[in-house]
Design an enzyme around this catalytic site. Structure first.
Site, mmCIF file in Angstrom:
data_model
loop_
_atom_site.group_PDB
_atom_site.id
_atom_site.type_symbol
_atom_site.label_atom_id
_atom_site.label_comp_id
_atom_site.label_asym_id
_atom_site.label_seq_id
_atom_site.Cartn_x
_atom_site.Cartn_y
_atom_site.Cartn_z
ATOM 1 N N GLU A 250 41.765 40.668 32.182
ATOM 2 C CA GLU A 250 41.740 40.910 33.626
ATOM 3 C C GLU A 250 43.047 40.498 34.271
ATOM 4 O OE1 GLU A 250 41.017 39.890 37.922
ATOM 5 O OE2 GLU A 250 41.776 38.651 36.308
ATOM 6 N N GLU A 251 43.598 39.380 33.773
ATOM 7 C CA GLU A 251 44.729 38.752 34.459
ATOM 8 C C GLU A 251 46.026 39.554 34.380
ATOM 9 O OE1 GLU A 251 44.604 36.352 36.443
ATOM 10 O OE2 GLU A 251 42.861 35.122 35.988
ATOM 11 N N ASP A 273 33.952 36.898 40.311
ATOM 12 C CA ASP A 273 35.256 36.306 40.025
ATOM 13 C C ASP A 273 35.428 35.165 41.024
ATOM 14 O OD1 ASP A 273 37.875 35.800 39.144
ATOM 15 O OD2 ASP A 273 38.383 37.915 38.995
ATOM 16 N N HIS A 360 44.995 29.228 39.653
ATOM 17 C CA HIS A 360 46.076 29.395 38.670
ATOM 18 C C HIS A 360 46.858 28.100 38.425
ATOM 19 C CE1 HIS A 360 46.243 34.055 38.361
ATOM 20 N NE2 HIS A 360 45.012 33.586 38.409
#
Ligand SMILES: [Zn+2]
Length: 394
Positions: A250-251, A273, A360
């Protein structure tokens, strides 16, 4: 959440369970459970293991194995697609197909260049944040297993250009594994393209806050597995096939979801998410909206979000007294929702997001109440939904 999609203005800019990072929970006296707690002792143990394992983008196998093992008792069938997206199916073989989805990958680094004196320069694998790198410990996943290293950063006393402090950038942060030549680096099994993950793991803070690396989006994988567990334990029969999907990659552009959406061709997709808690003083609510941890999952408006499905989920939340928060999205959602909505002929998709602080970084922070509310919202939505639910726009 894929940062490239999520924020155009920002930085565009071997498997090892590391139990030493498990919380010893000294500072977290358990409050009396309010009402029914969804998370059990067993599921909590799984969550810690899952978070403490590496699952880098493109190399998610280590995490997927753990996830499938936990999920297995609660599903009827399972399969893994060619790039490692793992799928559990409940009530297979029905003409109507519903997906609940999260992504399995975590942002990481690639070994890109090794200097003659043994320092390792890296490339990003996903939107990993260079600003937090100095001083952090890493695992380099080499051919001979994991090699420990650190993002070394010269001392405050010795840095060149103290007046005008050097900011950490991809081109000036490097990993030091304790060896002083390229040859020795290679002898450790480290090679160009080896993936590098941070060592930081799960921990508990006061007031039922959890911190960990890559709750984005392994908390999603945990939550969809818990939904499957609840369906099984409560002996619920669904009038459709339910696909519990933990997608890869996904990233770096929502790729795993794109692949699996085409393979499954679902009729409805419920994606989960993380999203930003915007309560920190460095975040502008006028731009990012107002979302806070512990106030419930966030539902989003955006073109990829199916309005009628969203209204359906909102009604389920209302009826079951599950708190929700709202936000608006410009263009894309920056999540796998986009892949499910657009990969085939148009699949009604909705996004149920977990508020999270410090996305993140290695200290992504979430609240227990939001985990439980999100699980509940997905679970109750699945129980309400039928192949006859009217999702027609006109
Ligand atoms: Zn992300």
């Amino acid at each position: 959440m894929d940062c490239i999609y999520e924020n155009f203005l920002s930085f565009l800019s071997t498997f090892e369970s590391n139990t030493s990072y498990m919380a010893k929970a000294k500072n977290t006296k358990k409050k009396a459970d309010k009402g029914s707690s969804v998370i059990t002792t067993e599921s909590m143990a799984f969550l810690k293991d899952y978070i403490n394992n590496a699952s880098p983008v493109g190399f998610e196998t280590w995490g997927q194995k753990l996830w499938l093992k936990y999920l297995a008792p609660y599903i009827d069938e399972q399969f893994v697609d060619p790039y490692g997206t793992a799928v559990g199916i409940i009530n297979p073989g029905q003409p109507f197909k519903v997906v609940i989805e999260a992504h399995a990958d975590e942002i990481s680094w690639f070994v890109n260049y090794i200097t003659d004196n043994g320092l390792i320069f890296l490339k990003r694998n996903g939107g990993v944040d260079h600003q937090i790198a100095p001083g952090l410990r890493v695992n380099v996943h080499g051919k001979k297993g994991i090699v420990k290293g650190v993002f070394g950063w010269p001392a405050i006393h010795t840095r060149i250009g103290k007046e005008n402090e050097t900011q950490p950038k991809v081109e000036n942060v490097s990993v030091d594994c304790g060896v002083r030549s390229k040859k020795e680096v290679e002898e450790l099994g480290i090679h160009i393209g080896a993936v590098v993950t941070y060592q930081d793991g799960f921990d508990e803070l006061a007031n039922d806050f959890y911190v960990g690396r890559a709750f984005d989006n392994r908390i999603g994988g945990f939550m969809i597995a818990e939904v499957a567990r609840l369906l099984k334990e409560n002996k619920k029969k669904l009038p459709y096939s339910l696909y519990v999907v933990n997608a890869v990659q996904e990233e770096i552009g929502l790729r795993g979801a794109e692949m699996i959406a085409r393979r499954i061709k679902p009729d409805v997709a419920i994606v989960t998410d993380v999203t930003h808690d915007t309560g920190h003083f460095m975040i502008n609510k006028r731009i990012e909206g107002d979302v806070a941890c512990s106030k419930g999952p966030s539902l989003a408006y955006g073109p990829a979000i199916h309005n009628k499905l969203l209204a359906f989920v909102e009604k389920v939340a209302e009826d079951n007294k599950i708190p929700v928060q709202w936000r608006a999205l410009s263009r894309s959602t920056g999540t796998d929702t986009d892949s499910f909505a657009y990969a085939n002929d148009g699949c009604p998709s909705v996004l149920i997001s977990m508020p999270l602080r410090y996305m993140h970084t290695t200290v992504e922070m979430i609240h227990k109440d939001d985990i439980e509310s999100t699980i509940k919202l997905m679970y109750e939505t699945l129980l309400e939904l039928t192949p006859k639910t009217n999702l027609s726009y006109l």
